[in-house]
Write a protein that holds these residues in place. Structure first.
Motif, PDB file in Angstrom:
ATOM      1  N   MET A   1      -3.573   8.377  -4.150  1.00  0.00           N
ATOM      2  CA  MET A   1      -3.509   8.650  -2.727  1.00  0.00           C
ATOM      3  C   MET A   1      -4.143   7.520  -1.919  1.00  0.00           C
ATOM      4  O   MET A   1      -3.608   7.117  -0.904  1.00  0.00           O
ATOM      5  CB  MET A   1      -4.202   9.994  -2.451  1.00  0.00           C
ATOM      6  CG  MET A   1      -4.079  10.444  -1.044  1.00  0.00           C
ATOM      7  SD  MET A   1      -2.382  10.855  -0.665  1.00  0.00           S
ATOM      8  CE  MET A   1      -2.574  11.565   0.912  1.00  0.00           C
ATOM      9  N   THR A   2      -5.259   6.988  -2.371  1.00  0.00           N
ATOM     10  CA  THR A   2      -5.941   5.920  -1.654  1.00  0.00           C
ATOM     11  C   THR A   2      -5.065   4.668  -1.591  1.00  0.00           C
ATOM     12  O   THR A   2      -5.004   4.005  -0.568  1.00  0.00           O
ATOM     13  CB  THR A   2      -7.282   5.592  -2.329  1.00  0.00           C
ATOM     14  OG1 THR A   2      -8.042   6.800  -2.389  1.00  0.00           O
ATOM     15  CG2 THR A   2      -8.034   4.548  -1.556  1.00  0.00           C
ATOM     16  N   SER A   3      -4.377   4.372  -2.698  1.00  0.00           N
ATOM     17  CA  SER A   3      -3.503   3.199  -2.738  1.00  0.00           C
ATOM     18  C   SER A   3      -2.370   3.335  -1.714  1.00  0.00           C
ATOM     19  O   SER A   3      -2.020   2.365  -1.043  1.00  0.00           O
ATOM     20  CB  SER A   3      -2.937   3.021  -4.144  1.00  0.00           C
ATOM     21  OG  SER A   3      -2.028   1.965  -4.158  1.00  0.00           O
ATOM     22  N   GLU A   4      -1.819   4.530  -1.589  1.00  0.00           N
ATOM     23  CA  GLU A   4      -0.737   4.754  -0.625  1.00  0.00           C
ATOM     24  C   GLU A   4      -1.237   4.557   0.809  1.00  0.00           C
ATOM     25  O   GLU A   4      -0.540   3.986   1.640  1.00  0.00           O
ATOM     26  CB  GLU A   4      -0.163   6.157  -0.787  1.00  0.00           C
ATOM     27  CG  GLU A   4       0.607   6.357  -2.066  1.00  0.00           C
ATOM     28  CD  GLU A   4       1.021   7.808  -2.265  1.00  0.00           C
ATOM     29  OE1 GLU A   4       0.847   8.629  -1.333  1.00  0.00           O
ATOM     30  OE2 GLU A   4       1.506   8.108  -3.359  1.00  0.00           O
ATOM     31  N   LEU A   5      -2.432   5.045   1.100  1.00  0.00           N
ATOM     32  CA  LEU A   5      -2.997   4.876   2.442  1.00  0.00           C
ATOM     33  C   LEU A   5      -3.286   3.411   2.742  1.00  0.00           C
ATOM     34  O   LEU A   5      -3.061   2.944   3.864  1.00  0.00           O
ATOM     35  CB  LEU A   5      -4.267   5.711   2.596  1.00  0.00           C
ATOM     36  CG  LEU A   5      -4.071   7.222   2.643  1.00  0.00           C
ATOM     37  CD1 LEU A   5      -5.411   7.935   2.678  1.00  0.00           C
ATOM     38  CD2 LEU A   5      -3.214   7.626   3.820  1.00  0.00           C
ATOM     39  N   LEU A   6      -3.786   2.678   1.748  1.00  0.00           N
ATOM     40  CA  LEU A   6      -4.037   1.251   1.936  1.00  0.00           C
ATOM     41  C   LEU A   6      -2.734   0.489   2.160  1.00  0.00           C
ATOM     42  O   LEU A   6      -2.666  -0.397   3.012  1.00  0.00           O
ATOM     43  CB  LEU A   6      -4.796   0.675   0.744  1.00  0.00           C
ATOM     44  CG  LEU A   6      -6.258   1.110   0.613  1.00  0.00           C
ATOM     45  CD1 LEU A   6      -6.852   0.592  -0.688  1.00  0.00           C
ATOM     46  CD2 LEU A   6      -7.070   0.638   1.800  1.00  0.00           C
ATOM     47  N   ASP A   7      -1.695   0.838   1.393  1.00  0.00           N
ATOM     48  CA  ASP A   7      -0.387   0.202   1.577  1.00  0.00           C
ATOM     49  C   ASP A   7       0.156   0.479   2.976  1.00  0.00           C
ATOM     50  O   ASP A   7       0.673  -0.410   3.647  1.00  0.00           O
ATOM     51  CB  ASP A   7       0.612   0.689   0.522  1.00  0.00           C
ATOM     52  CG  ASP A   7       0.307   0.172  -0.876  1.00  0.00           C
ATOM     53  OD1 ASP A   7      -0.535  -0.747  -0.996  1.00  0.00           O
ATOM     54  OD2 ASP A   7       0.908   0.694  -1.833  1.00  0.00           O
ATOM     55  N   GLN A   8       0.031   1.719   3.413  1.00  0.00           N
ATOM     56  CA  GLN A   8       0.505   2.101   4.749  1.00  0.00           C
ATOM     57  C   GLN A   8      -0.262   1.340   5.830  1.00  0.00           C
ATOM     58  O   GLN A   8       0.320   0.851   6.801  1.00  0.00           O
ATOM     59  CB  GLN A   8       0.341   3.604   4.937  1.00  0.00           C
ATOM     60  CG  GLN A   8       0.833   4.126   6.267  1.00  0.00           C
ATOM     61  CD  GLN A   8       0.621   5.628   6.402  1.00  0.00           C
ATOM     62  OE1 GLN A   8       0.186   6.301   5.474  1.00  0.00           O
ATOM     63  NE2 GLN A   8       0.921   6.138   7.571  1.00  0.00           N
TER      64      GLN A   8
END
Length: 171
Positions: A1-8
């Motif tokens: 989840m953290t990786s997705e937020l960072l990508d976004q």
């Protein structure tokens, strides 16, 4: 989840700060540099009309590949996949996108009538991130420039530097 937020966050911040994005639509031979505005979670574009940028290969519901460059160094920061959405002219989404685009459009030939022209003759698109990021390439991926009728400048006349220097001395 953290990786997705960072990508976004990377996609949003990089696209917001960049004046141009490189977009390759489905079936387009090469990516094109397009001016845009980041608004409500998407890159908004206007084009395909007289006096506006061409939007080849960008059809409603299709996907596009968007490459964002660094504003200071010009290098590639991120490449993301977008879903192409075309709001209907006059709809709430269209009006809010056009309000943002209008403020960023430089040298419009028709000033305040620009939004009516966009509704009649142009397309306003939203490139909404799907969450997919492409890995950074190993090579340069440089492509030859697209054919254009533009020409390069001719050499300056031999006497021009003397004329310019003369004016500076008089001041």
């Amino acid at each position: 989840m953290t990786s997705e937020l960072l990508d976004q966050a990377l996609v949003e911040e990089a696209t917001k700060k960049s004046g141009l994005i490189w977009v390759r639509g489905a079936g387009a031979p090469a990516a094109r540099a397009l001016w845009h505005v980041w608004h409500e979670g998407a890159a908004c574009l206007v084009g395909d009309g007289p006096g506006e940028q061409p939007l080849p290969g960008l059809a409603e519901g299709a996907t596009a590949e968007v490459t964002v460059r660094s504003k200071d160094k010009g290098g590639r920061l991120v490449t993301w996949t977008a879903k192409v959405v075309e709001p209907a002219p006059g709809s709430e989404a269209w009006e809010s996108a056009v309000a943002e685009l209008k403020g960023k459009r430089l040298n419009a030939p028709d000033g305040e009538a620009m939004t009516q022209r966009w509704a009649r003759e142009c397309r306003v698109l939203r490139l909404e991130p799907t969450g997919d990021l492409a890995p950074l390439p190993d090579g340069s991926l440089a492509e030859p420039p697209l054919p254009t009728p533009a020409t390069t400048r001719r050499p300056i006349p031999a006497g021009l530097p003397r004329l310019l220097l003369k004016k500076r001395r008089r001041k």
